[in-house]
Design a protein around this motif. Structure first.
Motif, PDB file in Angstrom:
ATOM      1  N   THR A   1       0.812  -1.210   0.000  1.00  0.00           N
ATOM      2  CA  THR A   1       0.000   0.000   0.000  1.00  0.00           C
ATOM      3  C   THR A   1       0.854   1.272   0.000  1.00  0.00           C
ATOM      4  O   THR A   1       0.309   2.369  -0.106  1.00  0.00           O
ATOM      5  N   ALA A   2       2.154   1.140   0.126  1.00  0.00           N
ATOM      6  CA  ALA A   2       3.035   2.307   0.145  1.00  0.00           C
ATOM      7  C   ALA A   2       3.095   2.953  -1.237  1.00  0.00           C
ATOM      8  O   ALA A   2       2.859   2.288  -2.254  1.00  0.00           O
ATOM      9  N   VAL A   3       3.425   4.233  -1.280  1.00  0.00           N
ATOM     10  CA  VAL A   3       3.560   4.927  -2.560  1.00  0.00           C
ATOM     11  C   VAL A   3       4.630   4.250  -3.413  1.00  0.00           C
ATOM     12  O   VAL A   3       4.419   3.945  -4.578  1.00  0.00           O
ATOM     13  N   GLN A   4       5.787   3.999  -2.813  1.00  0.00           N
ATOM     14  CA  GLN A   4       6.864   3.286  -3.500  1.00  0.00           C
ATOM     15  C   GLN A   4       7.299   2.109  -2.633  1.00  0.00           C
ATOM     16  O   GLN A   4       8.121   2.271  -1.733  1.00  0.00           O
ATOM     17  N   PRO A   5       6.773   0.925  -2.875  1.00  0.00           N
ATOM     18  CA  PRO A   5       7.117  -0.248  -2.057  1.00  0.00           C
ATOM     19  C   PRO A   5       8.604  -0.575  -2.140  1.00  0.00           C
ATOM     20  O   PRO A   5       9.182  -0.602  -3.232  1.00  0.00           O
ATOM     21  N   LEU A   6       9.198  -0.850  -0.993  1.00  0.00           N
ATOM     22  CA  LEU A   6      10.616  -1.223  -0.936  1.00  0.00           C
ATOM     23  C   LEU A   6      10.713  -2.748  -0.883  1.00  0.00           C
ATOM     24  O   LEU A   6      11.021  -3.344   0.155  1.00  0.00           O
ATOM     25  N   TRP A   7      10.466  -3.379  -2.012  1.00  0.00           N
ATOM     26  CA  TRP A   7      10.364  -4.839  -2.030  1.00  0.00           C
ATOM     27  C   TRP A   7      11.694  -5.520  -1.714  1.00  0.00           C
ATOM     28  O   TRP A   7      11.715  -6.531  -1.007  1.00  0.00           O
ATOM     29  N   SER A   8      12.786  -5.021  -2.224  1.00  0.00           N
ATOM     30  CA  SER A   8      14.074  -5.683  -1.990  1.00  0.00           C
ATOM     31  C   SER A   8      14.411  -5.704  -0.502  1.00  0.00           C
ATOM     32  O   SER A   8      14.930  -6.697   0.016  1.00  0.00           O
ATOM     33  N   ARG A   9      14.104  -4.626   0.201  1.00  0.00           N
ATOM     34  CA  ARG A   9      14.373  -4.577   1.636  1.00  0.00           C
ATOM     35  C   ARG A   9      13.348  -5.404   2.423  1.00  0.00           C
ATOM     36  O   ARG A   9      13.676  -5.965   3.471  1.00  0.00           O
ATOM     37  N   THR A  10      12.140  -5.484   1.911  1.00  0.00           N
ATOM     38  CA  THR A  10      11.109  -6.270   2.595  1.00  0.00           C
ATOM     39  C   THR A  10      11.426  -7.762   2.543  1.00  0.00           C
ATOM     40  O   THR A  10      11.130  -8.511   3.486  1.00  0.00           O
ATOM     41  N   LEU A  11      12.051  -8.213   1.462  1.00  0.00           N
ATOM     42  CA  LEU A  11      12.360  -9.636   1.307  1.00  0.00           C
ATOM     43  C   LEU A  11      13.314 -10.155   2.377  1.00  0.00           C
ATOM     44  O   LEU A  11      13.377 -11.364   2.614  1.00  0.00           O
ATOM     45  N   VAL A  12      14.043  -9.254   3.027  1.00  0.00           N
ATOM     46  CA  VAL A  12      14.935  -9.675   4.118  1.00  0.00           C
ATOM     47  C   VAL A  12      14.138 -10.368   5.218  1.00  0.00           C
ATOM     48  O   VAL A  12      14.627 -11.310   5.859  1.00  0.00           O
ATOM     49  N   LEU A  13      12.889  -9.953   5.402  1.00  0.00           N
ATOM     50  CA  LEU A  13      12.050 -10.539   6.446  1.00  0.00           C
ATOM     51  C   LEU A  13      11.603 -11.963   6.120  1.00  0.00           C
ATOM     52  O   LEU A  13      10.987 -12.628   6.951  1.00  0.00           O
ATOM     53  N   LEU A  14      11.904 -12.420   4.923  1.00  0.00           N
ATOM     54  CA  LEU A  14      11.592 -13.806   4.560  1.00  0.00           C
ATOM     55  C   LEU A  14      12.653 -14.764   5.095  1.00  0.00           C
ATOM     56  O   LEU A  14      12.415 -15.978   5.184  1.00  0.00           O
ATOM     57  N   LEU A  15      13.807 -14.237   5.474  1.00  0.00           N
ATOM     58  CA  LEU A  15      14.924 -15.075   5.919  1.00  0.00           C
ATOM     59  C   LEU A  15      14.585 -15.963   7.119  1.00  0.00           C
ATOM     60  O   LEU A  15      14.925 -17.153   7.109  1.00  0.00           O
TER      61      LEU A  15
ATOM     62  N   VAL B   1      11.567  -4.186  11.177  1.00  0.00           N
ATOM     63  CA  VAL B   1      10.289  -3.623  10.739  1.00  0.00           C
ATOM     64  C   VAL B   1      10.227  -2.135  11.089  1.00  0.00           C
ATOM     65  O   VAL B   1       9.703  -1.317  10.309  1.00  0.00           O
ATOM     66  N   PHE B   2      10.757  -1.778  12.245  1.00  0.00           N
ATOM     67  CA  PHE B   2      10.809  -0.369  12.635  1.00  0.00           C
ATOM     68  C   PHE B   2      11.649   0.428  11.633  1.00  0.00           C
ATOM     69  O   PHE B   2      11.239   1.494  11.164  1.00  0.00           O
ATOM     70  N   LEU B   3      12.823  -0.104  11.287  1.00  0.00           N
ATOM     71  CA  LEU B   3      13.674   0.559  10.302  1.00  0.00           C
ATOM     72  C   LEU B   3      12.991   0.628   8.936  1.00  0.00           C
ATOM     73  O   LEU B   3      13.057   1.643   8.242  1.00  0.00           O
ATOM     74  N   LEU B   4      12.324  -0.448   8.578  1.00  0.00           N
ATOM     75  CA  LEU B   4      11.648  -0.509   7.285  1.00  0.00           C
ATOM     76  C   LEU B   4      10.546   0.545   7.199  1.00  0.00           C
ATOM     77  O   LEU B   4      10.357   1.173   6.139  1.00  0.00           O
ATOM     78  N   SER B   5       9.834   0.749   8.296  1.00  0.00           N
ATOM     79  CA  SER B   5       8.780   1.766   8.301  1.00  0.00           C
ATOM     80  C   SER B   5       9.367   3.164   8.138  1.00  0.00           C
ATOM     81  O   SER B   5       8.779   4.017   7.466  1.00  0.00           O
ATOM     82  N   ILE B   6      10.535   3.404   8.725  1.00  0.00           N
ATOM     83  CA  ILE B   6      11.197   4.706   8.575  1.00  0.00           C
ATOM     84  C   ILE B   6      11.680   4.886   7.142  1.00  0.00           C
ATOM     85  O   ILE B   6      11.508   5.954   6.532  1.00  0.00           O
ATOM     86  N   TRP B   7      12.301   3.843   6.582  1.00  0.00           N
ATOM     87  CA  TRP B   7      12.772   3.931   5.192  1.00  0.00           C
ATOM     88  C   TRP B   7      11.618   4.217   4.243  1.00  0.00           C
ATOM     89  O   TRP B   7      11.738   5.023   3.321  1.00  0.00           O
ATOM     90  N   THR B   8      10.503   3.553   4.478  1.00  0.00           N
ATOM     91  CA  THR B   8       9.338   3.748   3.610  1.00  0.00           C
ATOM     92  C   THR B   8       8.788   5.161   3.737  1.00  0.00           C
ATOM     93  O   THR B   8       8.443   5.804   2.738  1.00  0.00           O
TER      94      THR B   8
ATOM     95  N   THR C   1      11.169   7.778   1.987  1.00  0.00           N
ATOM     96  CA  THR C   1      11.583   7.569   0.602  1.00  0.00           C
ATOM     97  C   THR C   1      11.006   8.655  -0.298  1.00  0.00           C
ATOM     98  O   THR C   1       9.789   8.842  -0.360  1.00  0.00           O
ATOM     99  N   VAL C   2      11.858   9.378  -0.970  1.00  0.00           N
ATOM    100  CA  VAL C   2      11.424  10.390  -1.938  1.00  0.00           C
ATOM    101  C   VAL C   2      11.229   9.699  -3.288  1.00  0.00           C
ATOM    102  O   VAL C   2      12.165   9.123  -3.842  1.00  0.00           O
ATOM    103  N   THR C   3      10.024   9.747  -3.792  1.00  0.00           N
ATOM    104  CA  THR C   3       9.675   9.053  -5.030  1.00  0.00           C
ATOM    105  C   THR C   3       9.864   9.965  -6.237  1.00  0.00           C
ATOM    106  O   THR C   3       9.348  11.085  -6.255  1.00  0.00           O
ATOM    107  N   THR C   4      10.603   9.483  -7.217  1.00  0.00           N
ATOM    108  CA  THR C   4      10.809  10.246  -8.448  1.00  0.00           C
ATOM    109  C   THR C   4      10.415   9.437  -9.689  1.00  0.00           C
ATOM    110  O   THR C   4      10.474   9.973 -10.798  1.00  0.00           O
ATOM    111  N   GLU C   5      10.035   8.193  -9.503  1.00  0.00           N
ATOM    112  CA  GLU C   5       9.657   7.351 -10.639  1.00  0.00           C
ATOM    113  C   GLU C   5       8.204   7.618 -11.030  1.00  0.00           C
ATOM    114  O   GLU C   5       7.297   7.517 -10.210  1.00  0.00           O
TER     115      GLU C   5
END
Length: 224
Positions: free
Chosen positions: A29-43, A84-91, A94-98
């Motif tokens: 639901t984020a404007v620009q999903p950070l999928w690569s960083r989210t995948l770390v939580l699959l470990l 998850v706390f860090l991920l929420s801050i990164w999200t 994140t300045v979106t330019t795409e």
């Protein structure tokens, strides 16, 4: 006993996978999903499944598998919360330019009537040299949305007429800055100030700039 140890570890893996899917659903639901960083939580889930498989094959004794599962559960729980706390801050920062995320960013600000009426809900197909920036609000920071592109002459004329009727103030962009005692202004652009408060300080502002000579339109919204 071996099967029970394996089932316990697989259950921990299933729980970790469920937590990952929950976070991934929120990230979607984020404007620009950070999928690569989210995948770390699959470990954690992958590690648990690997340990469970080892226990089922007999590579790990039932006791060793149970102890390892308990230790990993405690470690992964703590580390995942921190991540998850860090991920929420990164999200949130994140300045979106795409341009492909434009419609998602627009949805964050279109509740304002002036924005929903005078800003494009999507980037026009005939727009050229598109530039887009969206900075979400975070803590005491402001929300900034900007879209600019080179447009066909008929769109520039149509928007100029519509904006002239709706603007609280219109005139040279440089004049607007002089009125507020600040340097600035975009060349020969005409500013259509739809609304604004607290210029140069905390406040909300919405305007459209049209450079007829350059054939360019810029939409700007900020809320500090």
């Amino acid at each position: 006993m071996k099967d029970k140890a394996g089932l316990l570890t697989f259950a921990a893996g299933g729980l970790a996978l469920s937590c990952f899917l929950l976070v991934a659903g929120a990230m979607a639901t984020a404007v620009q999903p950070l999928w690569s960083r989210t995948l770390v939580l699959l470990l954690p889930a992958l590690v648990f499944f690997a340990v469970g498989a080892a226990a089922r094959k007999g590579s790990l004794s039932p006791r060793a598998a149970a102890v390892l599962t308990a230790v990993l559960a405690a470690v992964f729980f703590f580390l995942s919360l921190c991540y998850v706390f860090l991920l929420s801050i990164w999200t949130a920062t994140t300045v979106t330019t795409e341009v492909k995320y434009y419609t998602r960013a627009f949805a964050q600000i279109d509740s304002n009537e002036a924005v929903s009426v005078h800003f494009p809900a999507s980037v026009p197909e005939d727009a050229r040299d598109v530039e887009f920036t969206y900075m979400p609000r975070f803590l005491q920071g402001g929300e900034v949305f900007r879209l600019s592109y080179t447009a066909p002459e008929d769109e520039i004329l149509r928007r100029s007429i519509s904006l002239q009727a709706a603007a609280e103030w219109s005139g040279p962009d440089a004049e607007w800055f002089r009125m507020h005692g600040q340097p600035g202004g975009e060349g020969d652009s005409v500013r259509y100030q739809l609304f604004g408060s607290g210029f140069g300080n905390h406040g909300e502002e919405c305007c459209v700039l049209i450079d007829r000579a350059g054939g360019r339109i810029a939409f700007y919204y900020s809320d500090w």
